[in-house]
Design a protein around this motif. Structure first.
Motif, PDB file in Angstrom:
ATOM      1  N   GLY A  46      -0.609  45.421 -22.363  1.00 24.76           N
ATOM      2  CA  GLY A  46       0.165  44.768 -21.312  1.00 24.76           C
ATOM      3  C   GLY A  46      -0.488  43.500 -20.807  1.00 24.76           C
ATOM      4  O   GLY A  46      -1.693  43.478 -20.523  1.00 24.76           O
ATOM      5  N   GLU A  47       0.302  42.453 -20.695  1.00 23.89           N
ATOM      6  CA  GLU A  47      -0.180  41.161 -20.196  1.00 23.89           C
ATOM      7  C   GLU A  47       0.677  40.691 -19.025  1.00 23.89           C
ATOM      8  O   GLU A  47       1.879  40.961 -18.976  1.00 23.89           O
ATOM      9  N   ASN A  48       0.041  39.939 -18.116  1.00 20.66           N
ATOM     10  CA  ASN A  48       0.706  39.457 -16.903  1.00 20.66           C
ATOM     11  C   ASN A  48       1.100  37.993 -16.946  1.00 20.66           C
ATOM     12  O   ASN A  48       1.951  37.566 -16.176  1.00 20.66           O
ATOM     13  N   TYR A  49       0.428  37.231 -17.805  1.00 19.65           N
ATOM     14  CA  TYR A  49       0.611  35.785 -17.790  1.00 19.65           C
ATOM     15  C   TYR A  49       1.118  35.307 -19.147  1.00 19.65           C
ATOM     16  O   TYR A  49       0.540  35.638 -20.189  1.00 19.65           O
ATOM     17  N   VAL A  50       2.190  34.528 -19.114  1.00 21.75           N
ATOM     18  CA  VAL A  50       2.854  34.105 -20.350  1.00 21.75           C
ATOM     19  C   VAL A  50       1.912  33.332 -21.258  1.00 21.75           C
ATOM     20  O   VAL A  50       1.805  33.633 -22.456  1.00 21.75           O
ATOM     21  N   GLN A  51       1.216  32.339 -20.721  1.00 20.09           N
ATOM     22  CA  GLN A  51       0.353  31.498 -21.558  1.00 20.09           C
ATOM     23  C   GLN A  51      -0.743  32.322 -22.226  1.00 20.09           C
ATOM     24  O   GLN A  51      -1.053  32.137 -23.408  1.00 20.09           O
ATOM     25  N   GLU A  52      -1.311  33.248 -21.460  1.00 19.35           N
ATOM     26  CA  GLU A  52      -2.372  34.095 -22.009  1.00 19.35           C
ATOM     27  C   GLU A  52      -1.826  34.987 -23.127  1.00 19.35           C
ATOM     28  O   GLU A  52      -2.470  35.157 -24.169  1.00 19.35           O
ATOM     29  N   LEU A  53      -0.638  35.516 -22.927  1.00 21.36           N
ATOM     30  CA  LEU A  53      -0.022  36.362 -23.949  1.00 21.36           C
ATOM     31  C   LEU A  53       0.273  35.557 -25.213  1.00 21.36           C
ATOM     32  O   LEU A  53       0.015  36.026 -26.330  1.00 21.36           O
ATOM     33  N   VAL A  54       0.803  34.363 -25.052  1.00 20.65           N
ATOM     34  CA  VAL A  54       1.110  33.498 -26.203  1.00 20.65           C
ATOM     35  C   VAL A  54      -0.151  33.263 -27.040  1.00 20.65           C
ATOM     36  O   VAL A  54      -0.133  33.372 -28.270  1.00 20.65           O
TER      37      VAL A  54
END
Length: 225
Positions: A46-54
Protein backbone atom coordinates in the motif's frame (compact mmCIF):
# COMPACT_ATOMS: atom_id res chain seq x y z
CA UNK A 1 14.98 0.22 11.49
CA UNK A 2 15.17 -2.68 9.02
CA UNK A 3 12.24 -4.84 8.02
CA UNK A 4 10.98 -6.87 10.98
CA UNK A 5 10.85 -10.23 9.20
CA UNK A 6 9.94 -12.12 12.38
CA UNK A 7 6.89 -9.90 12.93
CA UNK A 8 5.93 -10.21 9.26
CA UNK A 9 6.04 -14.01 9.29
CA UNK A 10 4.03 -14.21 12.52
CA UNK A 11 1.39 -11.67 11.43
CA UNK A 12 1.12 -13.14 7.95
CA UNK A 13 0.62 -16.66 9.29
CA UNK A 14 -2.07 -15.43 11.68
CA UNK A 15 -3.91 -13.48 8.97
CA UNK A 16 -3.75 -16.32 6.46
CA UNK A 17 -5.34 -18.66 9.01
CA UNK A 18 -8.16 -16.12 9.41
CA UNK A 19 -8.47 -15.54 5.64
CA UNK A 20 -7.58 -11.86 6.05
CA UNK A 21 -5.55 -10.08 3.36
CA UNK A 22 -2.43 -8.28 4.56
CA UNK A 23 -1.53 -5.05 2.76
CA UNK A 24 2.00 -4.05 3.75
CA UNK A 25 1.98 -0.25 3.95
CA UNK A 26 5.26 0.71 2.34
CA UNK A 27 4.87 4.49 2.02
CA UNK A 28 8.15 6.37 2.53
CA UNK A 29 10.01 3.04 2.75
CA UNK A 30 12.89 2.23 0.38
CA UNK A 31 12.55 -0.19 -2.52
CA UNK A 32 14.97 -2.56 -0.76
CA UNK A 33 12.54 -3.00 2.16
CA UNK A 34 9.66 -3.80 -0.19
CA UNK A 35 11.85 -6.26 -2.11
CA UNK A 36 12.76 -7.98 1.17
CA UNK A 37 9.10 -8.63 2.00
CA UNK A 38 8.40 -9.57 -1.62
CA UNK A 39 11.12 -12.23 -1.40
CA UNK A 40 9.30 -13.66 1.64
CA UNK A 41 6.13 -13.99 -0.46
CA UNK A 42 4.29 -10.71 0.22
CA UNK A 43 2.49 -9.37 -2.88
CA UNK A 44 0.06 -6.69 -1.62
CA UNK A 45 1.66 -3.32 -0.86
CA UNK A 46 0.00 0.00 0.00
CA UNK A 47 1.18 3.47 -0.97
CA UNK A 48 -0.13 6.92 -0.03
CA UNK A 49 1.56 9.19 -2.53
CA UNK A 50 1.10 9.00 -6.30
CA UNK A 51 4.61 10.10 -7.28
CA UNK A 52 6.22 7.65 -4.87
CA UNK A 53 4.05 4.81 -6.17
CA UNK A 54 4.87 5.66 -9.80
CA UNK A 55 8.60 5.54 -9.06
CA UNK A 56 8.47 2.28 -7.08
CA UNK A 57 6.23 0.53 -9.60
CA UNK A 58 8.81 1.08 -12.35
CA UNK A 59 11.56 -0.63 -10.35
CA UNK A 60 9.83 -3.45 -8.48
CA UNK A 61 8.42 -6.78 -9.80
CA UNK A 62 5.40 -6.60 -12.08
CA UNK A 63 3.28 -9.05 -10.08
CA UNK A 64 3.03 -6.78 -7.03
CA UNK A 65 -0.57 -5.83 -6.29
CA UNK A 66 -0.40 -2.10 -5.58
CA UNK A 67 -3.04 -0.63 -3.28
CA UNK A 68 -3.49 3.13 -3.25
CA UNK A 69 -4.53 3.92 0.32
CA UNK A 70 -4.04 7.69 0.53
CA UNK A 71 -6.30 10.61 -0.31
CA UNK A 72 -6.40 10.54 -4.12
CA UNK A 73 -6.92 13.71 -6.15
CA UNK A 74 -8.89 13.35 -9.39
CA UNK A 75 -6.10 14.86 -11.51
CA UNK A 76 -3.64 12.19 -10.32
CA UNK A 77 -5.75 9.12 -11.18
CA UNK A 78 -4.28 8.80 -14.69
CA UNK A 79 -0.79 8.16 -13.30
CA UNK A 80 -1.76 5.02 -11.37
CA UNK A 81 -4.67 3.77 -13.52
CA UNK A 82 -2.55 1.44 -15.72
CA UNK A 83 -1.49 -0.85 -12.87
CA UNK A 84 -3.22 -0.10 -9.55
CA UNK A 85 -4.86 -3.20 -8.07
CA UNK A 86 -7.24 -1.51 -5.61
CA UNK A 87 -8.00 2.12 -4.75
CA UNK A 88 -9.05 2.23 -1.10
CA UNK A 89 -10.09 5.77 -0.40
CA UNK A 90 -12.79 6.76 -2.91
CA UNK A 91 -14.52 9.51 -0.96
CA UNK A 92 -16.52 11.30 -3.65
CA UNK A 93 -18.65 10.48 -6.66
CA UNK A 94 -16.49 12.84 -8.74
CA UNK A 95 -13.42 10.72 -8.01
CA UNK A 96 -15.25 7.52 -8.95
CA UNK A 97 -16.23 9.03 -12.33
CA UNK A 98 -12.61 10.00 -13.01
CA UNK A 99 -11.37 6.50 -12.16
CA UNK A 100 -13.95 5.07 -14.56
CA UNK A 101 -12.88 7.51 -17.29
CA UNK A 102 -9.18 6.65 -16.97
CA UNK A 103 -9.87 2.90 -16.74
CA UNK A 104 -11.99 3.05 -19.89
CA UNK A 105 -9.08 4.57 -21.84
CA UNK A 106 -7.00 1.56 -20.82
CA UNK A 107 -9.77 -0.98 -21.41
CA UNK A 108 -9.48 -2.27 -17.86
CA UNK A 109 -11.66 -2.39 -14.75
CA UNK A 110 -10.33 -0.81 -11.57
CA UNK A 111 -11.49 -2.10 -8.20
CA UNK A 112 -12.38 0.55 -5.65
CA UNK A 113 -13.47 0.81 -2.04
CA UNK A 114 -15.73 3.60 -0.84
CA UNK A 115 -14.30 5.36 2.20
CA UNK A 116 -16.70 5.89 5.09
CA UNK A 117 -16.17 8.47 7.81
CA UNK A 118 -16.58 6.61 11.12
CA UNK A 119 -14.02 8.42 13.29
CA UNK A 120 -14.44 11.37 15.64
CA UNK A 121 -11.76 13.43 13.89
CA UNK A 122 -13.15 15.84 11.33
CA UNK A 123 -9.85 15.71 9.43
CA UNK A 124 -10.52 12.19 8.15
CA UNK A 125 -12.19 11.81 4.75
CA UNK A 126 -15.17 9.73 3.70
CA UNK A 127 -18.90 9.47 3.07
CA UNK A 128 -21.33 9.69 5.95
CA UNK A 129 -24.11 7.09 6.06
CA UNK A 130 -26.61 9.12 4.05
CA UNK A 131 -24.03 10.06 1.41
CA UNK A 132 -22.97 6.42 1.16
CA UNK A 133 -26.56 5.29 0.58
CA UNK A 134 -27.01 7.93 -2.13
CA UNK A 135 -23.71 7.02 -3.80
CA UNK A 136 -24.53 3.31 -3.88
CA UNK A 137 -27.95 4.04 -5.37
CA UNK A 138 -26.38 6.25 -8.04
CA UNK A 139 -23.74 3.62 -8.86
CA UNK A 140 -26.42 0.95 -9.24
CA UNK A 141 -28.48 3.22 -11.49
CA UNK A 142 -25.54 4.07 -13.76
CA UNK A 143 -24.52 0.41 -14.02
CA UNK A 144 -28.02 -0.37 -15.29
CA UNK A 145 -27.58 2.36 -17.90
CA UNK A 146 -24.33 0.74 -19.07
CA UNK A 147 -22.26 3.50 -17.50
CA UNK A 148 -19.52 3.15 -14.87
CA UNK A 149 -18.55 -0.11 -16.55
CA UNK A 150 -14.84 0.31 -15.83
CA UNK A 151 -14.98 0.62 -12.05
CA UNK A 152 -15.97 -2.12 -9.64
CA UNK A 153 -17.02 -1.02 -6.18
CA UNK A 154 -15.62 -3.96 -4.24
CA UNK A 155 -16.43 -2.89 -0.68
CA UNK A 156 -15.82 -0.30 2.02
CA UNK A 157 -12.90 1.06 4.01
CA UNK A 158 -12.44 3.35 6.99
CA UNK A 159 -9.98 4.52 9.61
CA UNK A 160 -11.03 4.47 13.24
CA UNK A 161 -10.44 7.35 15.63
CA UNK A 162 -6.88 7.88 16.82
CA UNK A 163 -7.53 6.99 20.44
CA UNK A 164 -6.50 4.52 23.15
CA UNK A 165 -10.18 3.82 23.83
CA UNK A 166 -10.50 0.30 22.39
CA UNK A 167 -14.22 0.23 23.10
CA UNK A 168 -14.75 3.25 20.86
CA UNK A 169 -12.54 1.81 18.11
CA UNK A 170 -14.44 -1.49 18.16
CA UNK A 171 -17.74 0.39 18.05
CA UNK A 172 -16.62 2.32 14.95
CA UNK A 173 -15.48 -0.89 13.24
CA UNK A 174 -18.77 -2.61 14.11
CA UNK A 175 -20.67 0.31 12.57
CA UNK A 176 -18.72 -0.04 9.32
CA UNK A 177 -19.34 -3.81 9.29
CA UNK A 178 -23.07 -3.15 9.66
CA UNK A 179 -23.01 -0.84 6.62
CA UNK A 180 -20.90 -3.34 4.68
CA UNK A 181 -23.34 -6.19 5.40
CA UNK A 182 -26.26 -4.00 4.31
CA UNK A 183 -24.82 -3.64 0.80
CA UNK A 184 -23.08 -7.00 0.49
CA UNK A 185 -26.40 -8.84 0.80
CA UNK A 186 -28.21 -6.82 -1.86
CA UNK A 187 -28.88 -8.47 -5.25
CA UNK A 188 -26.27 -7.66 -7.87
CA UNK A 189 -23.53 -6.89 -5.35
CA UNK A 190 -21.67 -10.17 -5.81
CA UNK A 191 -18.31 -8.38 -6.04
CA UNK A 192 -18.90 -6.38 -2.85
CA UNK A 193 -16.60 -8.51 -0.70
CA UNK A 194 -13.80 -6.38 0.75
CA UNK A 195 -13.97 -4.71 4.15
CA UNK A 196 -10.73 -2.79 4.65
CA UNK A 197 -10.29 -1.68 8.25
CA UNK A 198 -7.51 -2.02 10.76
CA UNK A 199 -3.91 -0.78 10.91
CA UNK A 200 -0.85 -1.62 13.02
CA UNK A 201 -2.37 -0.29 16.23
CA UNK A 202 -5.88 -1.72 15.91
CA UNK A 203 -5.91 -4.54 13.36
CA UNK A 204 -6.78 -7.18 15.96
CA UNK A 205 -9.88 -5.18 16.96
CA UNK A 206 -10.79 -4.75 13.29
CA UNK A 207 -10.56 -8.47 12.56
CA UNK A 208 -12.71 -9.22 15.60
CA UNK A 209 -15.39 -6.96 14.08
CA UNK A 210 -15.23 -8.59 10.64
CA UNK A 211 -12.42 -6.96 8.66
CA UNK A 212 -11.02 -9.12 5.85
CA UNK A 213 -8.23 -6.74 4.80
CA UNK A 214 -5.82 -4.90 7.08
CA UNK A 215 -3.23 -2.24 6.29
CA UNK A 216 -0.09 -2.72 8.38
CA UNK A 217 3.02 -0.58 8.13
CA UNK A 218 4.96 0.25 11.30
CA UNK A 219 4.86 -3.30 12.73
CA UNK A 220 6.60 -4.51 9.57
CA UNK A 221 8.80 -1.61 8.54
CA UNK A 222 9.25 0.37 11.75
CA UNK A 223 8.00 3.87 12.38
CA UNK A 224 8.19 6.47 9.62
CA UNK A 225 11.11 8.86 9.60
Amino acid sequence: MAVNTKAYLEINEQLQSQQVTLVAVSKTKPVSDIQELYDLGQRDFGENYVQELVEKQLILPNDIRWHFIGHLQSNKVKYIAPYVHLIHGVDSYKLLLEIDKQAKKLDRTINCLLQVHVAEEETKFGFNELELMEAMEAIHKYKLLNQLQNVQVAGLMAMASNTDNTEQISKEFAYLKMLFDHFATKPGNDQFRTLSMGMSSDYQLAIAEGSNLVRIGSLLFGTRQ
